[in-house]
Design an enzyme around this catalytic site. Structure first.
Site, PDB file in Angstrom:
ATOM      1  CB  ILE A  12      -0.929  -4.167   8.427  1.00 28.95           C
ATOM      2  CG1 ILE A  12      -0.963  -4.795   7.029  1.00 28.95           C
ATOM      3  CG2 ILE A  12       0.507  -4.168   8.945  1.00 28.95           C
ATOM      4  CD1 ILE A  12      -0.162  -4.037   5.970  1.00 28.95           C
ATOM      5  CB  ALA A  81      -4.560   3.789   4.108  1.00 25.01           C
ATOM      6  CB  THR A  98      -8.944   7.891   3.565  1.00 25.33           C
ATOM      7  OG1 THR A  98     -10.364   7.862   3.601  1.00 25.33           O
ATOM      8  CG2 THR A  98      -8.377   7.172   4.770  1.00 25.33           C
ATOM      9  CB  THR A 122       2.344   0.796  -0.525  1.00 19.05           C
ATOM     10  OG1 THR A 122       2.423  -0.184  -1.560  1.00 19.05           O
ATOM     11  CG2 THR A 122       1.882   2.101  -1.160  1.00 19.05           C
ATOM     12  CG  ASP A 123       5.805  -2.627  -3.016  1.00 19.99           C
ATOM     13  OD1 ASP A 123       4.577  -2.350  -3.010  1.00 19.99           O
ATOM     14  OD2 ASP A 123       6.219  -3.771  -3.281  1.00 19.99           O
ATOM     15  CD  GLU A 124       0.095  -0.930  -5.038  1.00 16.22           C
ATOM     16  OE1 GLU A 124      -0.549  -0.084  -5.675  1.00 16.22           O
ATOM     17  OE2 GLU A 124      -0.440  -1.881  -4.461  1.00 16.22           O
ATOM     18  CE1 TYR A 148      -3.265   2.063  -0.816  1.00 17.01           C
ATOM     19  CE2 TYR A 148      -1.977   0.775  -2.369  1.00 17.01           C
ATOM     20  CZ  TYR A 148      -2.249   1.168  -1.074  1.00 17.01           C
ATOM     21  OH  TYR A 148      -1.487   0.673  -0.027  1.00 17.01           O
ATOM     22  CE  LYS A 152      -0.193   4.278   2.016  1.00 19.95           C
ATOM     23  NZ  LYS A 152      -0.675   4.303   3.430  1.00 19.95           N
ATOM     24  CB  ILE A 189      -3.059 -14.726  -0.268  1.00 21.46           C
ATOM     25  CG1 ILE A 189      -1.852 -14.757  -1.235  1.00 21.46           C
ATOM     26  CG2 ILE A 189      -3.002 -15.873   0.738  1.00 21.46           C
ATOM     27  CD1 ILE A 189      -0.476 -14.804  -0.589  1.00 21.46           C
ATOM     28  CE1 TYR A 205      -9.000 -10.096 -10.198  1.00 24.44           C
ATOM     29  CE2 TYR A 205      -7.562  -8.223  -9.839  1.00 24.44           C
ATOM     30  CZ  TYR A 205      -8.669  -8.966  -9.480  1.00 24.44           C
ATOM     31  OH  TYR A 205      -9.432  -8.566  -8.416  1.00 24.44           O
TER      32      TYR A 205
END
Ligand code: NAD
Ligand code: DAU
Length: 332
Positions: A12, A81, A98, A122-124, A148, A152, A189, A205
């Site tokens: 990104i 990140a 990190t 992130t939306d996570e 992860y 974040k 992707i 998965y």
């Protein structure tokens, strides 16, 4: 304006540097990146000699270098990140190092020099949603479920704490799954497309009925631009895509169609540990406040992405073995 971009050699960040140099040619960019496996100078080969672009190889956790570069900048845009969930399953420690410690070091440098700080998240951090029910908004409570997303989430909390405690001028964007050019072939992707080009199967998965909210990286860069230029200090903005609950199997079928291949190229593999079921982002706030919306349809961008990987094999080929090495270890 002088921007310090961290992690600009990644997916990104490098798209953002291309975007910014094109849309704000008068500005100067310094890119601080330590070049992990995910950082690739080839992403920026075409701007390497641009007089408004400077690359500095260095670690965001190095307080001396962070302080020097932050001092010379007007604004910090923090992308750096560890970003891949499958790697976080195998080796969570570097994510803490990190994403939490690195963000802290940069915030300290921003605080010492009182600089505007934009954090890419992130939306996570909101955890996951059940199938067909609910969306994430800026008010959704944090509930991360992986090393992860937990790292974040911690970094988001630190950014907000520096705003509240020290008045540091910060903004945060939490976005959904990006896709597009220069994405490492370890991600869903890009892995599917490069596997198919190589005559390998798509690896799905679990049951494949996991849902992601696909956001083209160009639309994401435009959202960050709006937040940097018109966003309100102290605010968080969610950024999402245009897809209506498309699950992983459906995305795989789209790609097979675009590449004129049959369904027998789909292979079900072991599920990811702690696999988040569904993400869906409500981007009403950034739409209402800043006028942002995604510009192009998933089908158009996906077609362009397939073409990009077909036409840029020399870019992804050196990264493919590294990507698949992770999956040898996870059995996926
Ligand atoms: P990426 O893994 O492609 O790139 C990360 C970059 O950070 C690399 O260039 C790497 O060398 C650099 N980096 C890592 N550790 C560093 C350190 N200690 N010092 C300096 N540089 C370091 O990541 P990406 O997909 O481009 O994601 C960028 C940001 O966006 C991350 O903060 C990620 O959490 C967030 N994000 C990504 C997505 C997505 O779909 N890719 C979605 C939401 C949020
Ligand atoms: O939501 C934003 C997040 O999106 C970012 O914060 C992360 O940095 C980014 O990596 C991405 O996380 P995901 O884990 O959702 O992305 P990934 O591309 O790894 O996987 C997308 C979905 O596809 C997920 O349900 C797992 C599945 N998958 C993935 C791979 C690599 C497969 O079924 N097969 C695969 O080979």
């Amino acid at each position: 304006m002088k921007l310090l971009i961290t992690g600009g050699a990644g997916f990104i960040g490098s798209n953002f540097i291309h975007y910014w140099l094109e849309h704000h040619p008068e500005d100067q960019i310094v890119n601080l990146d330590v070049l992990t496996y995910a950082g690739n100078p080839a992403n920026l080969a075409d701007v390497a000699n641009n007089p408004n672009y400077t690359f500095v190889k260095g670690d965001i956790r190095d307080a001396e270098i962070a302080n020097k570069l932050v001092k010379a900048a007007d604004i910090v845009v923090h992308f750096a990140a560890e970003s891949h969930n499958d790697r976080a399953v195998l080796d969570p420690g570097i994510f803490v190092e990190t994403n939490i410690n690195g963000t802290f070091k940069l915030l300290e440098a921003a605080r010492q020099n009182n600089k505007r700080f934009h954090h890419i998240s992130t939306d996570e951090v909101f955890g996951h949603l059940p199938l067909d029910e609910g969306t994430f908004t800026e008010e959704t409570p944090y509930a991360p479920r992986s090393a992860y997303s937990a790292s974040k989430a911690a970094s988001d909390h630190l950014v907000r704490a520096f705003n509240i405690t020290y008045g540091l001028p910060v903004t945060i964007t939490n976005c959904s799954n990006n896709y597009g050019p220069y994405q490492h072939p370890e991600k869903f992707i890009s892995r599917m497309i490069t596997n198919l080009i190589d005559g390998e199967n798509i690896k799905i998965y679990g049951d494949g009925k996991y849902v992601r909210d696909w956001l083209h990286v160009q639309d994401h860069c435009r959202a960050i631009d709006l937040v940097l230029t018109s966003g309100k200090i102290g605010e968080t903005y969610l950024v999402g895509g245009m897809t209506e609950d498309i699950n992983n199997l459906t995305v795989a079928h789209f790609i097979l169609q675009l590449m004129n291949l049959k369904e027998d190229r789909i292979e079900f593999v072991k599920d990811r540990l702690g696999h988040d079921r569904r993400y869906a982002v409500d981007w009403t706030k950034i739409n209402k406040d800043l006028g942002w919306e995604p510009e192009h349809s998933f089908s158009k961008w996906l077609k362009e992405t397939v073409e990009w990987y077909k036409n840029n094999e020399s870019w992804w080929r050196p990264l493919k073995d590294e990507a698949e090495a992770t999956y040898k270890k996870t059995g996926q």
